[in-house]
Design a protein around this motif. Structure first.
Motif, PDB file in Angstrom:
ATOM      1  N   LYS B  84      44.104  49.538  55.432  1.00  0.00           N
ATOM      2  CA  LYS B  84      43.279  50.193  54.086  1.00  0.00           C
ATOM      3  C   LYS B  84      44.090  50.338  52.798  1.00  0.00           C
ATOM      4  CE  LYS B  84      41.048  54.152  53.589  1.00  0.00           C
ATOM      5  NZ  LYS B  84      40.925  55.831  54.346  1.00  0.00           N
ATOM      6  N   THR B  85      45.524  50.889  53.184  1.00  0.00           N
ATOM      7  CA  THR B  85      46.194  50.611  51.831  1.00  0.00           C
ATOM      8  C   THR B  85      46.602  49.465  51.418  1.00  0.00           C
ATOM      9  OG1 THR B  85      48.026  51.938  53.111  1.00  0.00           O
ATOM     10  CG2 THR B  85      48.627  51.441  51.300  1.00  0.00           C
ATOM     11  N   THR B  86      46.799  48.850  51.948  1.00  0.00           N
ATOM     12  CA  THR B  86      46.342  47.372  51.248  1.00  0.00           C
ATOM     13  C   THR B  86      45.316  46.798  50.272  1.00  0.00           C
ATOM     14  OG1 THR B  86      47.834  46.165  53.077  1.00  0.00           O
ATOM     15  CG2 THR B  86      46.948  44.030  51.822  1.00  0.00           C
ATOM     16  N   VAL B  87      44.318  47.453  50.934  1.00  0.00           N
ATOM     17  CA  VAL B  87      42.955  47.324  50.600  1.00  0.00           C
ATOM     18  C   VAL B  87      42.750  48.050  48.526  1.00  0.00           C
ATOM     19  CG1 VAL B  87      40.301  47.142  50.372  1.00  0.00           C
ATOM     20  CG2 VAL B  87      42.046  46.665  52.588  1.00  0.00           C
ATOM     21  N   GLU B  88      42.955  49.236  49.005  1.00  0.00           N
ATOM     22  CA  GLU B  88      43.268  49.945  48.353  1.00  0.00           C
ATOM     23  C   GLU B  88      44.025  50.037  46.837  1.00  0.00           C
ATOM     24  OE1 GLU B  88      43.389  55.250  49.465  1.00  0.00           O
ATOM     25  OE2 GLU B  88      45.241  54.032  50.721  1.00  0.00           O
ATOM     26  N   LEU B  89      45.313  49.011  47.345  1.00  0.00           N
ATOM     27  CA  LEU B  89      46.176  48.541  46.250  1.00  0.00           C
ATOM     28  C   LEU B  89      45.570  47.602  45.236  1.00  0.00           C
ATOM     29  CD1 LEU B  89      50.033  48.603  48.263  1.00  0.00           C
ATOM     30  CD2 LEU B  89      48.986  49.698  46.137  1.00  0.00           C
ATOM     31  N   LEU B  90      45.097  46.200  46.164  1.00  0.00           N
ATOM     32  CA  LEU B  90      43.682  45.578  45.543  1.00  0.00           C
ATOM     33  C   LEU B  90      42.840  46.269  45.033  1.00  0.00           C
ATOM     34  CD1 LEU B  90      43.230  43.108  48.529  1.00  0.00           C
ATOM     35  CD2 LEU B  90      44.451  42.432  46.123  1.00  0.00           C
ATOM     36  N   LEU B  91      41.991  47.276  45.242  1.00  0.00           N
ATOM     37  CA  LEU B  91      41.156  47.770  44.339  1.00  0.00           C
ATOM     38  C   LEU B  91      41.504  48.701  43.444  1.00  0.00           C
ATOM     39  CD1 LEU B  91      38.959  49.165  47.883  1.00  0.00           C
ATOM     40  CD2 LEU B  91      38.583  47.124  45.790  1.00  0.00           C
ATOM     41  N   SER B  92      43.156  48.985  43.166  1.00  0.00           N
ATOM     42  CA  SER B  92      43.425  49.485  42.023  1.00  0.00           C
ATOM     43  C   SER B  92      43.558  49.434  40.325  1.00  0.00           C
ATOM     44  CB  SER B  92      44.864  49.867  42.551  1.00  0.00           C
ATOM     45  OG  SER B  92      46.231  48.642  42.407  1.00  0.00           O
ATOM     46  N   ASP B  93      43.422  47.517  41.016  1.00  0.00           N
ATOM     47  CA  ASP B  93      43.768  46.570  39.885  1.00  0.00           C
ATOM     48  C   ASP B  93      42.881  46.041  40.156  1.00  0.00           C
ATOM     49  OD1 ASP B  93      44.304  45.104  37.470  1.00  0.00           O
ATOM     50  OD2 ASP B  93      45.676  44.137  38.683  1.00  0.00           O
ATOM     51  N   HIS B  94      41.186  46.466  39.824  1.00  0.00           N
ATOM     52  CA  HIS B  94      39.710  45.137  41.019  1.00  0.00           C
ATOM     53  C   HIS B  94      38.787  46.240  40.240  1.00  0.00           C
ATOM     54  CE1 HIS B  94      37.649  42.294  42.182  1.00  0.00           C
ATOM     55  NE2 HIS B  94      36.503  42.728  42.120  1.00  0.00           N
ATOM     56  N   PRO B  95      38.004  46.044  38.565  1.00  0.00           N
ATOM     57  CA  PRO B  95      37.184  46.415  38.416  1.00  0.00           C
ATOM     58  C   PRO B  95      36.420  46.955  39.279  1.00  0.00           C
ATOM     59  CG  PRO B  95      37.370  43.861  37.532  1.00  0.00           C
ATOM     60  CD  PRO B  95      38.096  43.906  38.465  1.00  0.00           C
ATOM     61  N   ASN B  96      35.402  47.835  38.190  1.00  0.00           N
ATOM     62  CA  ASN B  96      34.878  48.934  39.966  1.00  0.00           C
ATOM     63  C   ASN B  96      33.393  47.898  38.778  1.00  0.00           C
ATOM     64  OD1 ASN B  96      33.701  50.372  41.798  1.00  0.00           O
ATOM     65  ND2 ASN B  96      34.597  52.461  40.974  1.00  0.00           N
ATOM     66  N   ASP B  97      33.086  46.813  39.653  1.00  0.00           N
ATOM     67  CA  ASP B  97      31.004  46.599  39.105  1.00  0.00           C
ATOM     68  C   ASP B  97      30.956  46.144  39.631  1.00  0.00           C
ATOM     69  OD1 ASP B  97      32.751  43.918  38.068  1.00  0.00           O
ATOM     70  OD2 ASP B  97      32.478  43.624  35.969  1.00  0.00           O
ATOM     71  N   CYS B  98      30.618  46.428  40.742  1.00  0.00           N
ATOM     72  CA  CYS B  98      30.550  45.305  42.162  1.00  0.00           C
ATOM     73  C   CYS B  98      28.292  45.446  41.482  1.00  0.00           C
ATOM     74  CB  CYS B  98      30.297  46.292  43.243  1.00  0.00           C
ATOM     75  SG  CYS B  98      31.299  46.249  44.016  1.00  0.00           S
ATOM     76  N   MET B  99      27.938  46.620  41.125  1.00  0.00           N
ATOM     77  CA  MET B  99      27.031  47.288  40.422  1.00  0.00           C
ATOM     78  C   MET B  99      26.217  45.827  40.038  1.00  0.00           C
ATOM     79  SD  MET B  99      25.224  49.754  40.712  1.00  0.00           S
ATOM     80  CE  MET B  99      25.355  51.446  40.208  1.00  0.00           C
ATOM     81  N   VAL B 100      27.021  45.093  38.899  1.00  0.00           N
ATOM     82  CA  VAL B 100      27.050  43.823  37.821  1.00  0.00           C
ATOM     83  C   VAL B 100      27.114  42.393  38.505  1.00  0.00           C
ATOM     84  CG1 VAL B 100      25.505  45.512  36.143  1.00  0.00           C
ATOM     85  CG2 VAL B 100      28.422  44.125  35.552  1.00  0.00           C
ATOM     86  N   CYS B 101      28.120  42.747  39.693  1.00  0.00           N
ATOM     87  CA  CYS B 101      28.956  41.234  39.873  1.00  0.00           C
ATOM     88  C   CYS B 101      28.050  40.634  40.168  1.00  0.00           C
ATOM     89  CB  CYS B 101      30.260  41.951  40.410  1.00  0.00           C
ATOM     90  SG  CYS B 101      31.294  40.498  40.775  1.00  0.00           S
ATOM     91  N   SER B 102      27.847  39.270  39.954  1.00  0.00           N
ATOM     92  CA  SER B 102      27.247  38.050  41.396  1.00  0.00           C
ATOM     93  C   SER B 102      27.099  37.671  42.393  1.00  0.00           C
ATOM     94  CB  SER B 102      26.643  37.250  39.718  1.00  0.00           C
ATOM     95  OG  SER B 102      28.105  36.084  39.270  1.00  0.00           O
ATOM     96  N   SER B 103      28.823  38.152  42.676  1.00  0.00           N
ATOM     97  CA  SER B 103      29.079  37.957  43.543  1.00  0.00           C
ATOM     98  C   SER B 103      28.826  39.477  44.890  1.00  0.00           C
ATOM     99  CB  SER B 103      30.560  37.532  43.589  1.00  0.00           C
ATOM    100  OG  SER B 103      30.816  36.043  43.644  1.00  0.00           O
ATOM    101  N   SER B 104      28.210  40.082  44.757  1.00  0.00           N
ATOM    102  CA  SER B 104      27.988  41.723  45.210  1.00  0.00           C
ATOM    103  C   SER B 104      27.200  40.794  45.857  1.00  0.00           C
ATOM    104  CB  SER B 104      27.100  42.695  44.175  1.00  0.00           C
ATOM    105  OG  SER B 104      26.857  43.670  44.776  1.00  0.00           O
TER     106      SER B 104
END
Lengths: 542, 348
Positions: B84-104
């Motif tokens: 979980k910490t690993t995923v959190e670290l990845l997300l800490s530097d990831h744009p939070n734009d799943c709403m408009v991401c074509s890979s969603s």
């Protein structure tokens, strides 16, 4: 195809694509695999990464050369001499597979005699490949545990195309590289369903399943199945149809999903032929160069709009499934052909829509090679023919137990040297060779309508060696006029060491600078293929 | 064969098998981000960590070979916390734009965030800002969404043999770039797009197209060369919006530029949509109904056959079309018109 059929009794790829990764040696001749069969090339690269030795024989420095152990840059049109001199070395060094030759072949003595003049030195003189490299290639191929040969139109589109194919077959037979996994003689099919179109009897001399039209028992079988009398006369091959149109004996044609007005060698000649027909029907998805000459154009469906099967290069029968509806009034090609069939024979219910699955079953009933294949099996998995029974798993490689000739043996054939029909001379000093590029496909009907592909490869070009470019005083990107005895086109120079000196290359995708206006329609006497790979041209600054 | 025990279950595997492969053989789902069975093990994402009896720290199962008698745990409170910490670290530097991401919906990272229920992030801080736009015609490269799993770099090198991209910089600045940071100029096979676990690489053709609502997938066979690649068409209504290929088919999910990106012709507005008849030579084409066109063609061929004999007509069938169509086509000429004048361009 005629070449392999004569030797083995079948003209298909003997082995499977997945097996390539297990080859110890790979010999690619006349196939720009990376650009024309990209996914098959991945298996070759995988084999090289695993330690296989790769020999590439091609006048052009094709992308696969980067991965090759040995590159043989032979002169265009000297393929069979190169192959013969490799076989001369194999015999001289005792590298032949004697058991295989004794047990599974015939015609060996005459063949051995025919190889005598083809010493590596003679090979060097004729092909331009150093004798030392010919010897090296022979050793790599013959000493490998399992060695596969892969070829395509690069050796077949010549006046001696059949000879080249037979020479390839000889090489595999001489070293026993047949009838086992990861070896064989493998023609790579250029289009999605070349194999299938041949299998289905789209040839003038055979019914579906390569059953000859001039054998009375076979004729009788098909007469019974189709409930009508049939002709025992072998039909005209496509390349001979051109002459028949011009002399008036051929009056009506139906062309379906092909664009010969751009893909035929010497297109000026064939366009004249199509125009002289009394009646021409073209069925396609676009208004192609050929459709523009037609009296009736029928709108067909793309692969995404129909149900059916394709058979790929490795004899694998696979489902094609309808994803969307065809545009406007366009119809599934099967429905169109069925409707015409019913109207012409004056029988059958016009309101009934033909079902592809039952058409497949009809073929399976007439050709034992696919008797075990049906749509419900294909729903689960694809199957490689021969697949004779419903519980047969399909066949990964051919000739395990015997060849499909009478007596079950493969036939050695002496291959004399035959020169290309049109060699360079004072007036036309360059050899033109043609082919495809990675980013386009055939006459560009589909790929040139793709924005991305057209952006990467927007226009025609002629590849020319820097030394030749110097002599002509042309720089990369400058316009050139290329002419042969049959036509003239204008296109940009691409100065590149991919081609050797005195040889130029033009891809045939571009209608505005159609390479086939230049190419020659000289024909192989046996299989009637045209010599699209060698003709003489001159190059000038406009 | 080697015998080991994973999560209390015994399994036998061949020498050279990794712990991850052994677990997968038992049907145990170990999370991964940088792993692809078609490529060499890499061990970058650290999500596949497992506990092995006798080893002090968790190890990455994708790079650890199985050994005789090994006892493995793929799930524990500690492993859950670390992952979980690993995923959190990845997300800490990831744009939070799943709403408009074509890979969603097609994104491994998004799925992991969902599985681990990560809503807020303990590691909020500086985020990367790679603003450079790549002007190639096929692939959108959004470096801000890159998790440095290396799949794209590895597939380009190991499978495609091209090596068009590589790594540069270190740590926070690390990124995947082309030589000298130029626009991507390669074979455009799109293998990289197909393995990217996030929205860092997407096809420009399907960017902005429907992602899931109303999207239908159809398995079929590619229409280009003789390789016979299995493809899946994603369609929306009567439009093809994307081509992909499953990794368990005979082409292993790999495609070329034409197969993956060359599908626009299908929905081209230049498609023929109605039968056309030219009543006399030189006259323009006129639209016709199917009844008219079919009757006209059948009538013409029948009369040519009657006047000039069966061999006065010929057909060219198609290496582009289906077996069934080709069969019926040659049958039409042989049984319907009485001639063997039927061939196709395999000869050219």
């Amino acid at each position: 195809m005629a070449g392999l059929a004569a030797k083995f009794g079948s003209g298909a790829m003997t082995n499977s694509v997945a097996e390539i990764a297990d080859n110890d040696a790979i010999f690619v001749i006349g196939s720009n695999t990376t650009e024309n069969h990209p996914i098959i090339a991945l298996r070759m690269k995988e084999a090289v990464a695993k330690g296989a030795k790769l020999i590439v024989a091609d006048p052009r420095k094709i992308p696969l050369v980067k991965f090759a152990t040995l590159w043989l840059r032979h002169r265009p049109g000297t393929d069979s001499v190169l192959l013969n001199s490799m076989m001369n070395v194999i015999l001289a060094e005792g590298l032949e597979d004697k058991d295989f030759i004794n047990e599974r072949t015939e015609g060996y003595e005459a063949f051995v005699e025919s190889l005598a003049p083809f010493t590596p030195e003679y090979g060097e003189e004729m092909t331009g490949v150093p004798a030392g490299d010919i010897i090296k290639a022979a050793r790599i191929y013959a000493e490998a545990g399992s060695a596969g040969i892969y070829y395509a139109m690069g050796i077949t589109q010549h006046v001696m195309g059949t000879n080249n194919v037979m020479a390839v077959g000889n090489l595999a037979m001489l070293t026993g590289n047949l009838g086992k996994p990861a070896c064989g003689v493998n023609p790579l099919r250029g289009q999605n369903n070349v194999q299938g179109a041949c299998d289905m009897g789209g040839l003038p001399n055979v019914y579906p399943g390569y059953q000859k039209v001039d054998v009375p028992a076979i004729q009788e079988k098909f007469e019974k199945a189709w409930g009508t009398s049939l002709s025992a006369k072998i039909g005209l091959p496509a390349t001979m149809m051109t002459e028949a149109m011009l002399d008036g004996s051929l009056k009506g044609m139906y062309i379906f999903g092909e664009n010969p007005a751009l893909s035929d060698p010497n297109t000026t000649h064939s366009v004249k032929a199509f125009s002289s027909l009394e009646f021409l029907v073209v069925q396609d998805i676009f208004m192609t160069e050929t459709a523009q000459l037609a009296d009736v154009v029928l709108p067909g469906a793309s692969f995404a709009e129909k149900n059916g099967t394709f058979t790929c290069s490795e004899r694998r029968v696979q489902r094609v499934r309808k994803a969307i509806n065809p545009p406007g009034q366009a119809k599934s090609d099967l429905v169109i052909i069925d409707q015409l069939y019913k109207r012409i024979v004056g029988d059958g219910d016009l309101t009934h829509t033909v079902d592809p699955s039952s058409v497949f079953d009809e073929v399976a009933g007439l050709w034992p090679g696919i008797a075990g294949i049906n749509y419900s099996r294909l729903q689960e998995t694809s199957l490689q023919w021969p697949c004779p029974t419903a519980d047969h798993p399909g066949t990964e490689y051919l000739f395990k137990d015997g060849f499909n000739r009478e007596g079950g043996k493969a036939l050695f054939s002496p291959i004399p040297f035959v020169s290309s029909k049109e060699l360079p001379d004072k007036e036309f000093p360059y050899v033109l060779t043609t082919g495809r590029q990675l980013f386009h496909y055939h006459t560009g009907t589909m790929t040139r309508r793709s924005t991305g592909l057209n952006r990467v490869s927007p226009e025609a070009f002629v590849e020319i060696n820097p030394a030749d470019a110097d002599v002509l005083g042309v720089a990369d990107g400058e316009k050139l006029t290329v002419s042969s005895r049959r036509g003239t086109i204008n296109l940009k120079a691409r100065v590149s060491k991919i081609v050797p000196q005195n040889v130029v290359f033009i891809p045939f995708h571009y209608r505005e600078a159609a390479a086939n206006l230049l190419t020659s329609d000289a024909m192989d006497p046996i299989c009637k293929i045209m010599e699209a790979k060698v003709c003489a041209v001159k190059i000038e600054k406009p | 064969m080697l015998n080991l025990n994973i999560d209390g279950k015994d399994v036998s595997v061949a020498k050279g098998t990794t712990v991850l492969e052994a677990a997968q053989k038992l049907g145990i789902d170990v999370p991964t981000l940088c792993h692809d069975a078609r490529l060499k093990p890499f061990g970058a994402c650290r999500l596949c960590i497992v506990e092995i009896a006798g080893m002090p720290k968790p190890v990455t199962s994708c790079t650890t070979p199985a050994t005789e008698g090994m006892v493995v745990k793929t799930n524990s409170e500690r492993l859950y916390r670390l992952r979980k910490t690993t995923v959190e670290l990845l997300l800490s530097d990831h744009p939070n734009d799943c709403m408009v991401c074509s890979s969603s919906g097609d994104c491994t990272l998004q799925e992991l965030a969902y599985l681990y229920g990560i809503r807020e992030n303990r590691f909020v801080g500086e985020v990367r800002d790679h603003s450079r736009i790549d002007h190639n015609p096929f692939i959108i490269r959004d470096q801000n969404k890159c998790v440095m799993c290396g799949l794209c770099v590895r597939v380009c090198d190991e499978v495609q043999g091209v090596g068009a991209i590589g790594y540069s910089e270190r740590g926070f600045e690390a990124k995947v770039i082309t030589p000298f940071g130029h626009d991507l100029d390669c074979e455009f096979c799109g293998q990289c797009v197909s393995v990217c676990p996030t929205g860092a690489l997407t096809g420009s053709l399907w960017s902005g197209k429907p992602r899931s609502e109303g999207v239908v997938k159809t398995d079929t066979t590619c229409t280009y060369c003789g390789c016979g690649c299995n493809i899946t068409l994603r369609t929306h209504g009567d439009k093809v919006i994307r081509v992909e290929s499953a990794s368990d088919n005979h082409n292993r999910g790999w495609l070329c530029v034409k197969g993956r990106f060359g599908y626009e012709f299908i929905n081209s507005n230049e498609r023929l949509t109605t039968p056309l008849i030219r009543k006399e030579k030189g006259a323009p084409f006129e639209k016709a109904t199917w009844e008219e066109a079919l009757d006209y063609v059948a009538g013409k061929f029948t009369s040519l056959q009657q006047q000039h004999g069966s061999d006065s007509v010929a057909g060219l069938c198609s290496a582009r079309c289906t077996n069934e169509e080709n069969y019926l086509f040659q049958k039409l000429f042989r049984a319907g018109l009485g001639t063997n004048n039927v061939d196709h361009c395999a000869r050219y």
